[in-house]
Scaffold this motif. Structure first.
Motif, short mmCIF file in Angstrom:
data_model
loop_
_atom_site.label_atom_id
_atom_site.label_comp_id
_atom_site.label_asym_id
_atom_site.label_seq_id
_atom_site.Cartn_x
_atom_site.Cartn_y
_atom_site.Cartn_z
N ARG A 234 37.91 50.63 28.81
CA ARG A 234 37.10 49.70 28.02
C ARG A 234 35.76 50.35 27.71
N SER A 235 35.36 50.29 26.44
CA SER A 235 34.10 50.89 26.02
C SER A 235 33.79 50.42 24.60
N GLY A 236 32.54 50.52 24.22
CA GLY A 236 32.16 50.21 22.84
C GLY A 236 32.71 51.21 21.85
N SER A 237 33.25 52.32 22.35
CA SER A 237 33.83 53.34 21.47
C SER A 237 35.26 53.01 21.06
N GLY B 84 47.27 53.91 11.32
CA GLY B 84 45.90 54.04 10.85
C GLY B 84 44.90 53.50 11.85
N VAL B 85 43.83 54.26 12.07
CA VAL B 85 42.76 53.88 13.00
C VAL B 85 41.43 53.95 12.26
N VAL B 86 40.81 52.81 12.02
CA VAL B 86 39.49 52.78 11.40
C VAL B 86 38.45 52.69 12.50
N LEU B 87 37.58 53.69 12.57
CA LEU B 87 36.50 53.72 13.56
C LEU B 87 35.19 53.39 12.88
N SER B 88 34.46 52.47 13.45
CA SER B 88 33.18 52.06 12.88
C SER B 88 32.07 53.02 13.28
N HIS B 89 30.93 52.86 12.62
CA HIS B 89 29.75 53.64 13.01
C HIS B 89 29.41 53.35 14.47
N ARG B 90 29.54 52.08 14.88
CA ARG B 90 29.24 51.72 16.26
C ARG B 90 30.21 52.41 17.22
N ASN B 91 31.50 52.44 16.88
CA ASN B 91 32.47 53.14 17.72
C ASN B 91 32.09 54.60 17.90
N ILE B 92 31.86 55.29 16.78
CA ILE B 92 31.56 56.73 16.82
C ILE B 92 30.28 56.99 17.60
N LEU B 93 29.23 56.24 17.31
CA LEU B 93 27.93 56.51 17.95
C LEU B 93 27.94 56.11 19.42
N THR B 94 28.71 55.09 19.78
CA THR B 94 28.85 54.75 21.20
C THR B 94 29.53 55.89 21.94
N GLY B 95 30.61 56.42 21.35
CA GLY B 95 31.30 57.55 21.96
C GLY B 95 30.40 58.76 22.11
N VAL B 96 29.61 59.05 21.09
CA VAL B 96 28.67 60.18 21.15
C VAL B 96 27.63 59.95 22.25
N GLY B 97 27.10 58.73 22.32
CA GLY B 97 26.11 58.42 23.35
C GLY B 97 26.69 58.54 24.75
N ASN B 98 27.92 58.06 24.94
CA ASN B 98 28.59 58.21 26.24
C ASN B 98 28.74 59.67 26.62
N ALA B 99 29.20 60.47 25.65
CA ALA B 99 29.42 61.90 25.93
C ALA B 99 28.11 62.63 26.18
N SER C 19 39.77 55.69 20.94
CA SER C 19 38.49 55.52 21.64
C SER C 19 37.43 56.48 21.14
N SER C 20 37.55 56.91 19.89
CA SER C 20 36.55 57.77 19.24
C SER C 20 36.40 59.12 19.93
N ALA C 21 37.46 59.58 20.58
CA ALA C 21 37.59 60.94 21.12
C ALA C 21 37.04 61.15 22.52
N PHE C 22 36.13 60.31 23.01
CA PHE C 22 35.47 60.62 24.28
C PHE C 22 35.81 59.59 25.37
N GLU D 236 44.14 44.48 25.04
CA GLU D 236 44.34 43.29 25.85
C GLU D 236 43.04 42.93 26.56
N ASN D 237 42.43 41.82 26.12
CA ASN D 237 41.16 41.35 26.71
C ASN D 237 40.10 42.45 26.74
N GLY D 238 40.03 43.21 25.64
CA GLY D 238 39.03 44.27 25.53
C GLY D 238 39.44 45.59 26.15
N TRP D 239 40.58 45.62 26.82
CA TRP D 239 41.06 46.86 27.45
C TRP D 239 42.05 47.57 26.53
N LEU D 240 41.88 48.88 26.40
CA LEU D 240 42.78 49.70 25.60
C LEU D 240 43.90 50.25 26.48
#
Length: 642
Positions: free
Chosen positions: A432-435, A210-225, A395-398, A452-456
């Motif tokens: 590493r990303s907010g997504s 199970g992977v729970v993605l927050s609003h911040r995760n999703i919107l960060t990924g969208v903003g990056n893309a 990583s919210s897809a992006f 690990e230390n913020g790295w996926l």
């Protein structure tokens, strides 16, 4: 649409907000603009941004009155539908988990999801999905409420927890009228760090995580893309990808709401190609197999056309293919090919793109696995600027994508703005990303291994080219060695086999063995058409797969791949299987990734026959029907030496 574009600068693409707050902003500034269009009974039904917000809040108000709250799970069963999307948004409004499942998921898979989060609420598309939920409810005490969208066939159902979407809309509207402050409270209740969606990993090595993605995760990924050029404000998209796949939520709801897309929903999965032509979207993402299937359809139609049309197609397409290969190799395009292009666009390329809804396509992507070079170059030559895309659930897809002017066949492009990438000592791609998610749901050990230390830890093997392009080789866990110590990645070879339109799936063997071999599942539709054109008759998939002419066809596909492999890693034998790898049988995931442990166990007699020098083997295979019943099919298979 011009009005929306003029106001694009007023939209906040920052991550410290929520999807419902952005939806409310859309309703305020673009209230009468179309948010969703659904094909129903042959007619496109439109929903505006104001209507979408009202329906989402009404459903949230009803859910809340039924006891749905923070950390409650809403299990979503069905194909893409506006009300199911709005129901998922409503769950996020209340701090709960919207948990979509694949519509063809088996009862065992759905039961796993349901018990994982103790789901008490189910949002079902139609009678089929309601029946599935009721059957699960008979063996589980967790399901209390089943909400259905399509009422057809359900009039006689008397289950106490069964209620229609329309009835809950009426209740929600009445509650919002009776409590004037509730509307604002609901809009403000969701938090950026709160859950937006609950999706699952592919589950290639076991149960999906199970992977729970927050609003911040999703919107960060969208903003990056967005900053990386994946899409712009006001795109038109076709929402046909499975809702349980993270890419659908990230694009259809995440980017769709944040960048106020027009979200078009096909009538049925069977009508996607027809609806694609009517919509003619500006953004389109499809797996390599979908692009392959469309190419096959184009080629089949050209074979059935008049001699003049076939001649024109050959002349202009060959010229365009040559020009595109020259561009990819960094060579200048010849004067002849430059002169032929405008006429080819008018006579050939334009009409083909019009037939398949590709005329307005500005952003075309493929992802999930490697795409065949011939397929990739074909669409580029046609005038569809196809690009490769790299992402994953955690990583919210992006993660990365190719720039339109920097397309290379072997890379997935550069990391998106806001995404850091490094290569670990063992060759693993890390980012590493907010997504990036905060961890697997209730799986502490798996979380510690992934973060690990913020790295996926992506689990992918690859490397960075000097100019920053990422090359993905395959899953790190699949790096294996032959008995002679030769290192190889089965998935790398399998993807190249699937570049052939006649190969649907392949499982490469060779770990701790003296040589490599492969089990192949033919593509029934493509091979079937190939056989029909040549007058080859067959009764079933098993019959077709064992036909001597088909064996020769597959031999050629294997030989082509052998041509790019070092001698020590060439495929020495193959077996054309009598059935496809099936997600219902647990052999592949719903996104068609191999479950190697299952395949190696189930097809052990074939593997033993290959490596013991036998020329044939009698194989009995398990088949799971849609009802969940299990059957079997038996066939003698030939072990073919390459």
């Amino acid at each position: 649409m011009q009005r929306a574009e003029n106001r694009s600068a007023t939209w906040d693409l920052g991550a410290d907000t929520t999807l419902v707050r952005i939806l409310a902003r859309n309703a305020e500034l673009l209230g009468d603009h179309v948010a969703m269009r659904e094909k129903h009974l042959g007619i496109w039904q439109e929903t505006t941004w104001a209507q979408m917000l009202d329906a989402t809040l009404a459903f949230a108000a009803s859910l809340q009155s039924m006891g749905f709250g923070q950390e409650d799970a809403l299990l979503v069963l069905g194909d893409n539908r506006p009300n199911l999307y709005m129901g998922m948004l409503a769950a996020g409004v209340l701090g709960g988990y919207a948990m979509p499942a694949y519509p063809d998921a088996t009862p065992d898979e759905i039961r796993h999801f349901m018990h994982e989060a103790n789901a008490r609420f189910v949002l079902a598309e139609d009678q089929e999905q309601v029946d599935k939920a009721l059957d699960l409810g008979e063996v589980s005490s967790t399901i209390e409420h089943i909400i259905y969208d399509e009422p057809r066939g359900l009039a006689s159902y008397q289950h106490p927890g069964l209620v229609s979407w329309d009835k809950l809309q009426t209740r929600g509207i009445e509650r919002l009228r009776a409590e004037p402050s509730l509307r604002k409270t609901l809009i403000e209740s969701a938090k950026p760090e709160g859950p937006a969606v609950f999706v699952h990993s592919s589950g290639t090595t076991g149960k999906p995580k199970g992977v729970v993605l927050s609003h911040r995760n999703i919107l960060t990924g969208v903003g990056n893309a967005f900053r990386g050029g994946a899409f712009d404000f006001g795109e038109s998209v076709l929402a046909y990808l499975p809702m349980a796949w993270v890419g659908d939520f990230a694009i259809t709801i995440g980017a769709g709401v944040a960048l106020h897309f027009v979200i078009n929903i096909p009538e049925r999965q069977e009508t996607v190609l027809h609806d694609l032509r009517e919509v003619a979207p500006s953004f389109y993402l499809a797996a390599p197999r979908s692009w392959d299937n469309m190419l096959t359809t184009i080629q089949v139609r050209m074979e059935d056309s008049t001699p003049l049309k076939k001649w024109l197609y050959d002349v202009f397409m060959n010229s365009a293919l040559t020009a595109e290969r020259q561009k990819l190799e960094g060579k200048p395009v010849s004067l002849k090919n430059r002169l032929l292009r405008p006429l080819g666009e008018w006579l050939v390329f334009g009409p083909i793109k019009d037939q398949f809804g590709l005329t307005r396509l500005r952003h075309a992507f493929t992802g999930g696995e490697a795409i065949g070079e011939d397929t990739f170059v074909f669409y580029r030559a046609l005038g569809v600027k196809l690009r490769q895309f790299y992402g994953q659930t955690e990583s919210s897809a992006f993660n990365a994508l190719q720039d339109p002017q920097e397309v290379r066949l072997h890379t997935v492009g550069k990391p998106l703005p806001g995404v850091e990438v490094q290569i670990a000592d063992n060759g693993e791609i890390m980012l590493r990303s907010g997504s990036v998610f905060s961890g697997y749901y209730k799986l502490e050990k798996a979380t510690q291994e992934a973060l690990e230390n913020g790295w996926l830890h992506t689990g992918d093997a690859g490397y960075l080219e000097p100019d920053g392009h990422i090359v993905v080789l395959g899953r790190l866990s699949e790096v294996v060695y032959t008995a002679k110590g030769e290192r190889f990645i089965p998935n790398y070879i399998e993807n190249r086999l699937k570049f052939s339109p006649y190969v649907k799936d392949a499982a490469v063997l060779g770990k701790d063995r003296d040589s490599l071999a492969v089990m192949i599942c033919i593509d029934k539709e493509t091979v079937g058409h190939w056989a029909e054109v040549r007058g080859i008759s067959y009764m079933s998939y098993a019959d077709l797969s064992q036909n001597p002419e088909v064996i020769k066809l597959i031999t050629q596909a294997v030989q082509r791949v052998n041509g790019i492999l070092p001698d020590a890693l060439k495929l020495r034998h193959f077996v054309s299987l009598h059935k496809e790898f099936d997600p219902d049988d647990g052999e592949v995931t719903r996104t068609r990734k191999l479950r190697r442990n299952v395949i190696e166990q189930r097809y052990a007699p074939i593997i033993d026959a290959i490596y013991s020098g036998k020329q044939s083997v009698t194989m009995k295979a398990q088949i799971t029907y849609e009802t969940g019943e299990v059957g079997s099919i038996e066939r003698e298979l030939t072990v073919q030496e390459v």
